[in-house]
Write an enzyme that holds these catalytic residues in place. Structure first.
Site, PDB file in Angstrom:
ATOM      1  CB  SER A  69     -15.746  50.302 -15.273  1.00 41.36           C
ATOM      2  OG  SER A  69     -14.910  50.828 -14.285  1.00 41.36           O
ATOM      3  CE  LYS A 146     -12.316  53.791 -14.874  1.00 45.75           C
ATOM      4  NZ  LYS A 146     -13.051  52.957 -13.917  1.00 45.75           N
TER       5      LYS A 146
END
Length: 199
Positions: A69, A146
Site C-alpha cells: 500500500s 488504493k
C-alpha cells in the site's frame, strides 16, 4: 522462493509451496522472471530497487509486482529506476486483507505497463477473485486508487459511527434506520454488512 524479516511468515509460506530464503539476495540469485513484494512502504521498495540494481540482480525482461500500500509518486520513481535495467514494475494495490490473500479472493488495482500486466495476469488470478484484477493506467495508478479507496472506507466508517451516535441521542434504533435507508438507496447488502461490522 520467499524472504521476509518475519521468520514466522517465511515458515508459513512453505504450506503454499514456497522455498524459504535466509537473505533477500537468495530470492533473486537465480534472476527470476517475476518478483512479488509486499512491503511496509514504497520507500522500502526504493531501497530494495537501488540495492538490486547496484548488485545486478534484476533480470532484463522480468516483471516486479508490488502489492505494497504505497505512495503513487514513489511507485513512479521505482518504475523509472528499474526500467533502465529492462524491468517492468507494476504497482498493484490490493483489497481483501489477510483472509483475501489466504483464500485467493483479493481485488487488485494495477498501474504500470499493460503488456506486463497481461504477462502476469495468470499469476494474479491465483491471488484474486474472478474479474477482480483491474488495470488502471500508468505507473502509480494502482497505489493512487488504493489510497482513494482507503480514504472512502475510512470516511464511510466515520459517518456511520456519527450517524449511530446522533440516532441514539434521539432515542432511535440505528439498525431500523439502516434498514429503511438501505431500501431507499437500493444498496441493502453493503449497508447491512457495514452495520454488522459496527455491531
Amino acid at each position: 522462493k520467499t524472504y521476509d524479516i518475519n521468520q514466522k511468515a517465511v515458515e508459513e509460506s512453505k504450506a503454499f509451496g514456497c522455498v524459504p530464503s535466509a537473505e533477500l539476495e537468495d530470492v533473486v540469485a537465480e534472476r527470476p522472471d517475476v518478483i512479488f513484494t509486499s512491503l511496509p512502504t514504497t520507500a522500502h521498495g526504493k531501497l530494495i530497487a537501488k540495492h538490486l540494481l547496484e548488485t545486478g540482480k534484476l533480470k532484463p525482461g522480468s516483471i516486479w509486482v508490488d502489492v505494497t500500500s504505497g505512495v503513487p509518486t514513489e511507485a513512479r520513481e521505482i518504475a523509472e529506476m528499474v526500467e533502465a535495467a529492462g524491468v517492468s514494475y507494476l504497482d498493484a494495490g490490493v483489497a481483501g486483507g489477510p483472509n483475501g490473500a489466504n483464500t485467493g479472493t483479493l481485488s487488485m488495482m494495477v498501474g504500470g505497463k499493460e503488456d506486463a500486466l497481461s504477462t502476469v495476469t495468470p499469476l494474479l488470478k491465483l491471488l484474486s477473485a474472478p474479474g477482480k484484477v483491474t488495470y488502471l493506467g500508468p505507473s502509480g495508478a494502482g497505489h493512487a486508487v488504493k489510497s482513494v479507496v482507503c480514504y472512502i472506507m475510512l470516511a464511510r466508517g466515520t459517518h456511520l459511527l456519527q450517524t449511530n451516535t446522533h440516532l441514539q441521542a434521539c432515542c432511535l434504533v440505528f439498525g431500523r434506520f439502516l434498514l429503511v435507508f438501505a431500501m431507499y438507496v437500493r444498496n441493502h447488502c453493503s449497508l447491512i454488512q457495514a452495520y454488522r461490522r459496527l455491531c
